[in-house]
Design a protein around this motif. Structure first.
Motif, PDB file in Angstrom:
ATOM      1  N   ILE A 109       0.785  -1.210   0.096  1.00 34.97           N
ATOM      2  CA  ILE A 109      -0.082   0.067   0.095  1.00 34.97           C
ATOM      3  C   ILE A 109       0.872   1.288   0.108  1.00 34.97           C
ATOM      4  O   ILE A 109       0.523   2.147  -0.724  1.00 34.97           O
ATOM      5  CB  ILE A 109      -1.018  -0.062   1.158  1.00 34.97           C
ATOM      6  CG1 ILE A 109      -1.931   1.249   1.034  1.00 34.97           C
ATOM      7  CG2 ILE A 109      -0.156   0.124   2.503  1.00 34.97           C
ATOM      8  CD1 ILE A 109      -2.611   1.065  -0.130  1.00 34.97           C
ATOM      9  N   ALA A 110       2.235   1.099   0.723  1.00 31.92           N
ATOM     10  CA  ALA A 110       2.973   2.197   0.705  1.00 31.92           C
ATOM     11  C   ALA A 110       3.274   2.685  -0.685  1.00 31.92           C
ATOM     12  O   ALA A 110       3.446   3.620  -1.038  1.00 31.92           O
ATOM     13  CB  ALA A 110       4.151   2.245   1.646  1.00 31.92           C
ATOM     14  N   ASP A 111       3.741   1.467  -1.360  1.00 34.43           N
ATOM     15  CA  ASP A 111       4.192   1.597  -2.982  1.00 34.43           C
ATOM     16  C   ASP A 111       3.211   2.187  -3.778  1.00 34.43           C
ATOM     17  O   ASP A 111       3.389   2.955  -4.587  1.00 34.43           O
ATOM     18  CB  ASP A 111       4.805   0.186  -3.480  1.00 34.43           C
ATOM     19  CG  ASP A 111       5.915  -0.301  -2.936  1.00 34.43           C
ATOM     20  OD1 ASP A 111       6.726   0.615  -2.266  1.00 34.43           O
ATOM     21  OD2 ASP A 111       6.182  -1.480  -2.880  1.00 34.43           O
ATOM     22  N   LYS A 112       1.767   1.929  -3.459  1.00 31.85           N
ATOM     23  CA  LYS A 112       0.850   2.137  -4.136  1.00 31.85           C
ATOM     24  C   LYS A 112       0.614   3.647  -4.143  1.00 31.85           C
ATOM     25  O   LYS A 112       0.429   4.326  -4.901  1.00 31.85           O
ATOM     26  CB  LYS A 112      -0.457   1.485  -3.980  1.00 31.85           C
ATOM     27  CG  LYS A 112      -1.871   1.841  -4.799  1.00 31.85           C
ATOM     28  CD  LYS A 112      -2.939   1.059  -4.326  1.00 31.85           C
ATOM     29  CE  LYS A 112      -2.964  -0.324  -4.896  1.00 31.85           C
ATOM     30  NZ  LYS A 112      -4.126  -1.017  -4.522  1.00 31.85           N
ATOM     31  N   LEU A 113       0.793   4.025  -2.958  1.00 28.88           N
ATOM     32  CA  LEU A 113       0.483   5.589  -2.446  1.00 28.88           C
ATOM     33  C   LEU A 113       1.484   6.345  -3.253  1.00 28.88           C
ATOM     34  O   LEU A 113       1.282   7.420  -3.842  1.00 28.88           O
ATOM     35  CB  LEU A 113       0.460   5.643  -1.163  1.00 28.88           C
ATOM     36  CG  LEU A 113      -0.766   5.192  -0.253  1.00 28.88           C
ATOM     37  CD1 LEU A 113      -0.365   5.513   1.201  1.00 28.88           C
ATOM     38  CD2 LEU A 113      -1.897   6.303  -0.550  1.00 28.88           C
TER      39      LEU A 113
END
Length: 277
Positions: A94-98
């Protein structure tokens, strides 16, 4: 607050879940759970978060967010036991997606950043669309604007999202008046099917009617789920008022006429609106 010697709260939570799932020393209930058995609990906890938000109950919201986080930790633990992924992988994804979806913040395109929330929403959706196209290409199929609209969403929410997606490519009514006209058309078709008493046809036409109602709400920038939850809460309040007033005379709904209950219902409406009773 935690003491300097205490582990970070998320580490403590992960350790507690591992202990609960321990094959020898764990909790029988927790050990028996699967992704499928947890799914209804996950949905329920998400709705309880929404309920706390709508009630403005911050203490309850804290607790409900904790319950929802537990669901994430639980699912991640099951996946870790399968060797699929772990909680860190979930957080990393989710951090990568953000970062990927906010190039104007974390990338080199900050000079052309969206200037307001509406522009950012457009940029976000464009980024998601590119991701869906790339995924479809990798799978060797034609991309659809409806890719990613989860089939298990609540029906009203999914209808809203389907309408929103196709509207972005021009498949929409030209104005609200046209949606209202379609609504009357669908109501007429339902009335025709009522005469035939074919239950399957009635279900189909009822679905068409509800779908158009959701699209009307979308056209009015109204979230159908929120509107219906408010209507449910209003109905709950008013019927409880009916029961309370009947109880004052030692009766209940089963002991009363429809006319009596309707008058008490109207009384509840007047009280809510601050009108003379």
């Amino acid at each position: 607050m935690t003491s300097p010697s205490s582990p970070p709260p998320i580490d403590r939570l992960l350790a507690l879940m591992a202990r609960l799932r321990d094959p020898l020393r764990g909790c029988p209930w927790d050990r028996a759970q699967t992704f499928a058995s947890l799914a209804p609990h996950t949905l329920e906890e998400a709705y309880e978060v929404v309920d706390a938000i709508e009630r403005g109950a911050r203490s309850d919201l804290r607790d409900e967010l904790g319950d929802l986080l537990l669901q994430v930790v639980f699912h991640a633990r099951l996946a870790e036991e399968e060797g699929a992924f772990d909680f860190d992988a979930v957080a990393t994804a989710i951090a990568d997606k953000l970062e990927h979806r906010h190039p104007h913040i974390f990338g080199e395109s900050s000079l052309s950043a969206p200037t307001d929330a509406a522009a950012q929403t457009t940029a976000w959706e464009e980024g998601k669309a590119r991701d869906r196209q790339a995924q479809a290409a990798a799978e060797g199929r034609v991309a659809s604007v409806l890719d990613g609209v989860t089939a298990t969403l609540p029906a009203l929410a999914r209808a809203h999202k389907l309408g929103t997606r196709v509207a972005r490519v021009g498949f929409d009514w030209p104005d609200i008046g046209a949606v209202v006209e379609k609504l009357h058309e669908e109501l007429g078709e339902l009335q025709e099917e009522l005469a035939g008493r074919d239950q399957e046809r009635i279900i189909e036409e009822m679905g068409d009617l509800l779908f158009v109602v959701v699209q009307l709400a979308r056209s009015l920038d109204v979230d159908s789920e929120t509107a219906l939850r408010r209507a449910n809460a209003k109905f709950d309040r008013r019927f409880r008022h009916v029961e309370s007033r009947l109880a004052e005379s030692g009766r209940g709904p089963a002991d009363s006429t429809l006319e009596e209950m309707e008058e008490l219902w109207r009384d509840a409406k007047r009280r809510e609106r601050g009108e003379p009773t």
